[in-house]
Structure formats: C-alpha cells, structure tokens
Scaffold this active site. Structure first.
Site, PDB file in Angstrom:
ATOM      1  CB  CYS A  65      -0.944   0.004   1.201  1.00  0.00           C
ATOM      2  SG  CYS A  65      -2.228  -1.275   1.120  1.00  0.00           S
ATOM      3  CB  ILE A  66       2.955   2.880   2.584  1.00  0.00           C
ATOM      4  CG1 ILE A  66       1.982   2.521   3.707  1.00  0.00           C
ATOM      5  CG2 ILE A  66       3.492   4.280   2.827  1.00  0.00           C
ATOM      6  CD1 ILE A  66       2.599   2.498   5.076  1.00  0.00           C
TER       7      ILE A  66
END
Length: 446
Positions: free
Chosen positions: A277-278
């Site tokens: 995600c990040i």
C-alpha cells in the site's frame, strides 16, 4: 403476481445469511476476509490462479505464516469453504469480492490488469442478482470507469440487474490487535441499492460498517489513509538525518514526543517503505491528478524522500566500513538481517531490503540474508535476480567471523540481538531493533 426484483432476491439472501460469497484472490486480503465471512456462517468459495494455493487451502493448510493452519482447517471443517481456480464458477456466488493485486508498471503508472482480467471473468458468467465489490486499492474512479463498463457490456445494468460497490481493504498482516471483523469497514457505491446491499453484506461479519456517498469516495479514503502514512514517514526520515547531524537520536525524540496525549501521532523512520500500500498508493493519486491537471507536489515529495532511503542507508554503510574497517563496499561481506517489509510477516512486497540487496551486489559486495519468516526469496517482478536465494542459518558467532557488517533491515521479534551486538563489531540498525540491547552505543543508526 409480482416478480421479485434482483435487488429483493439478493437482500433476502443476505438478511437470511444464505448468500454465497466468492472471493477472488486468496492472499493477505482475501484469505482473512474468507475466514471472517465463514466464521459468520456464510458459504465461501475462494478463487485463485495459483494451483499450489488451491491445493493447500483445500487440504486445510494456510498459504501464509500470519494465518495459522488451524484456522484454515477449521474453515474447511465447516463444510462451507472450498478453493478453486475455475473462474466459470463465479456464476455461483451471490456476492463476488475482488481482492487482487494493483501494482505499478515500470513507468510507475497504475497496472489494473489483474482487476480488469478478474472483472472480465466475472462478466462472462454474470447473472442478475449478483453484487460485485472491489477491495483492491486503486485511484478514485476505477469502479465507475473501469469495472462498471466491463460488466455492462453483458447487457445487464448496474442497480437494475447487478450491484456494484467499493470497500477498501484495511488488513494489517501480523497484527494481533486488529482483525477483519473488528476493523471498521468503509463502503461506497454510486446508487442506493448497491450501497444498501454492500452495507448489509459486510455487516454480517464486520462490527461496524461506515457508508460513504460514492465508490470514488471510498477509493479516496484508502488512498488518504496510506498517503497520510507516507507523508509522515517521509517527515520522520528527513528528521532522522537532520537530527543525526546534531547528535540527536530520532528514536528517543519520537518516544518522548508520543507521550503528548494530543496533537501528535508517532511515525518512525526506516530504510525505505515496503508493503503493497504505502509505496504504491501515492502514485495512484498523482497519476489520476495529472489527468486533471492538478499538481501533487507534497505527495510526490514524500515519495521521493522515502524512495531515496535505501540509497542513504547504503552510503551510511559505505562510510562505516571505511571508518571502522578501512574497507570499501566492493568485496565486503554483508549480512542483511530481515528482508520482509515489516516485522513478523512473511511478506516482502516492495520491501526496501530487496532494493538494498541488489544495489549492494551491484557495487561488488558479497551479500547474504537471514530472515526467520522468509526462508527462500520467491519470484518477484522487480527483483528477479534474487529469486531462490536462501536465508542463512542463525549463528551469531559465525556471523562475526564471516561478515564485515550486519545491516538490520527488519526488526523481527525473537531474534537474539543481544548476542549479535556483543559478538559483532559492525552492526547497523535501521529499525531501532537493538534499543534495549546492552552495548547499544556501538551500534550505528542509519
């Protein structure tokens, strides 16, 4: 005699608990979702393109260390779960949840090929009364602009024949504090009937459902959550380097700052960002924003800072080798401790350790790794050269003889950091894993 509408039929099944659920993608998002739905009494079919996963799941075995075999065996034991690779069976579930990867391509643009491929498989067998819910992280507009048109090519229409929603995944692999059923579930849809169906579905096995006005809003929620983390991690990384020049320990600063009960939230520096995600979500937003001529300078700057961290770690290691051992990186024997993107998981997606691994070897270093969670590096799109490399066995005394430096990149629990620091004369710690170790003063921070 009034004919029951597709929406009424679906709602009856959902409210009675008799709806069948299909989850496409039995990974870090899809498998916990299957467990939660099954525990609530729903019949679940797990779809995946990996035959090995299907065999293991049907044998009652887990496909990842963060989910115990016992959980899969119990799910199989209910008689309400099976796994399959036959996408034609997507006609069976009343609710189909898409949990497939959404990586970036080589140009750092969104790669929706897995989502599009899945949706086309669904479209081939789509029937009235089904609800499709996308959970894969993506840019605002994907559900309406990509998923809906493919499904409506069948002649069936959203809200009239089938129902469509987006609900961002919020899994935290390796966490013992948060589980699928206890993490509030955001749900967005572009019509009221789809939103009602999605809320009703998730409420069966999630304690709190948070409805929002549209699928795009729900898509933006996920990006906002992870961009928030990206920006604050970038700030922590930048402060780390500033404070280091002033002789101040960033870890001590953050630990003290977080005692403030308001107006502050702790974020920690590291060797770069990992996980699905990040490192990826900011690029999804910046790509979409560029299409509308909107700059994303703040978001992109955070990405640049975090992406630069592996290089800064290597330079710090270069300096340490030169000062302490009068050695260069070329020919130096380096042990990487941990290659998972975070502690206590067997997940190395986007792990900065892989980037560091390859860059060190490119500069002539002789590199091995130790990771109790990842014994063999699997095939990856970005780091193919590292595939099938094996973790060395733990032997702190041998490490002291065989390696010029040990670089801690993942702070797994259960590792004997005390012995490592006591026996080795050059340990560099990027995660503050040695914070409680006697003799920590000789450990270098990076």
């Amino acid at each position: 005699m009034n004919k029951t509408s597709p929406h009424q039929s679906l709602m009856t099944l959902l409210k009675s608990g008799k709806a069948k659920v299909g989850i496409v993608g039995m990974g870090y998002v899809g498998l916990p979702l299957a467990l939660a739905a099954n525990r609530a009494g729903l019949d679940v079919i797990g779809f995946d393109i990996d035959p090995a996963k299907i065999v293991r799941l049907n044998d009652g075995l887990s496909t990842m260390k963060t989910t115990p075999d016992a959980d899969i065996a119990a799910m199989r034991g209910t008689g309400r779960f099976r796994a399959t690779g036959k996408m034609e069976e997507l006609s069976i579930p009343d609710v189909v949840v898409i949990c497939v990867p959404t990586p970036l391509n080589k140009s750092r643009d969104p790669d929706l090929s897995f989502v599009e491929g899945t949706v086309r498989s669904i479209a081939k067998v789509l029937r009235p009364g089904q609800m499709i819910c996308l959970e894969s992280t993506t840019y605002p507009g994907t559900t309406a602009e990509v998923v809906k048109p493919i499904l409506e090519e069948t002649g069936l229409l959203q809200e009239k024949d089938f129902f469509l929603a987006f609900s961002p995944e919020r899994e935290n692999p390796g966490s013992s504090d948060y589980h699928t059923a206890t993490i509030p579930k955001v749900v967005g849809a572009d019509d009221p009937l789809s939103r009602e169906a999605a809320e009703t579905f998730y409420a069966i096995f999630v304690k709190k459902v948070v409805p929002v006005s549209s699928a795009a809003t729900a898509e933006a929620v996920k990006l906002t959550e992870n961009i928030f983390r990206s920006v604050n991690i970038a700030l922590a990384n930048e402060l780390k380097h500033i404070y280091a020049t002033l002789g101040v320990d960033i870890w001590e600063v953050v630990d003290a700052a977080k005692t403030k009960p308001f107006g502050y939230m702790p974020f920690y520096p590291g060797p770069g960002m990992g996980g699905h995600c990040i490192p990826i979500d900011p690029f999804y937003l910046s790509w979409k924003a560029r299409q509308h001529g909107v700059p994303t300078r703040f978001v992109e700057l955070a990405g640049e800072i975090n992406t630069a961290e592996p290089g800064r770690v290597i330079e710090a290691l270069t300096e340490a080798l030169s000062e302490r051992k009068q050695k260069s990186l070329s020919g130096a024997r380096i042990l990487l401790l941990g290659i998972a993107y975070k502690k206590n998981v067997d997940d190395m997606r986007e792990s900065p350790a892989l980037t560091i691994f390859e860059r060190l070897e490119a500069r002539g270093s002789l590199v091995d790794y130790y990771d109790p969670w990842i014994q063999v590096i699997p095939e990856t799109r970005e780091h193919a050269k590292l595939a099938q490399r094996h973790s060395v066995a733990w032997d702190a005394a041998k490490f002291a003889k065989d390696y010029d430096a040990v670089l801690i990149l993942t702070d797994h629990d259960g590792v004997d950091y005390d012995t490592l620091v006591r026996t080795h004369d050059l340990v560099m710690d990027t995660r503050n894993a040695t914070r409680d170790v006697p003799g920590r003063k000789k450990v270098l921070q990076a």
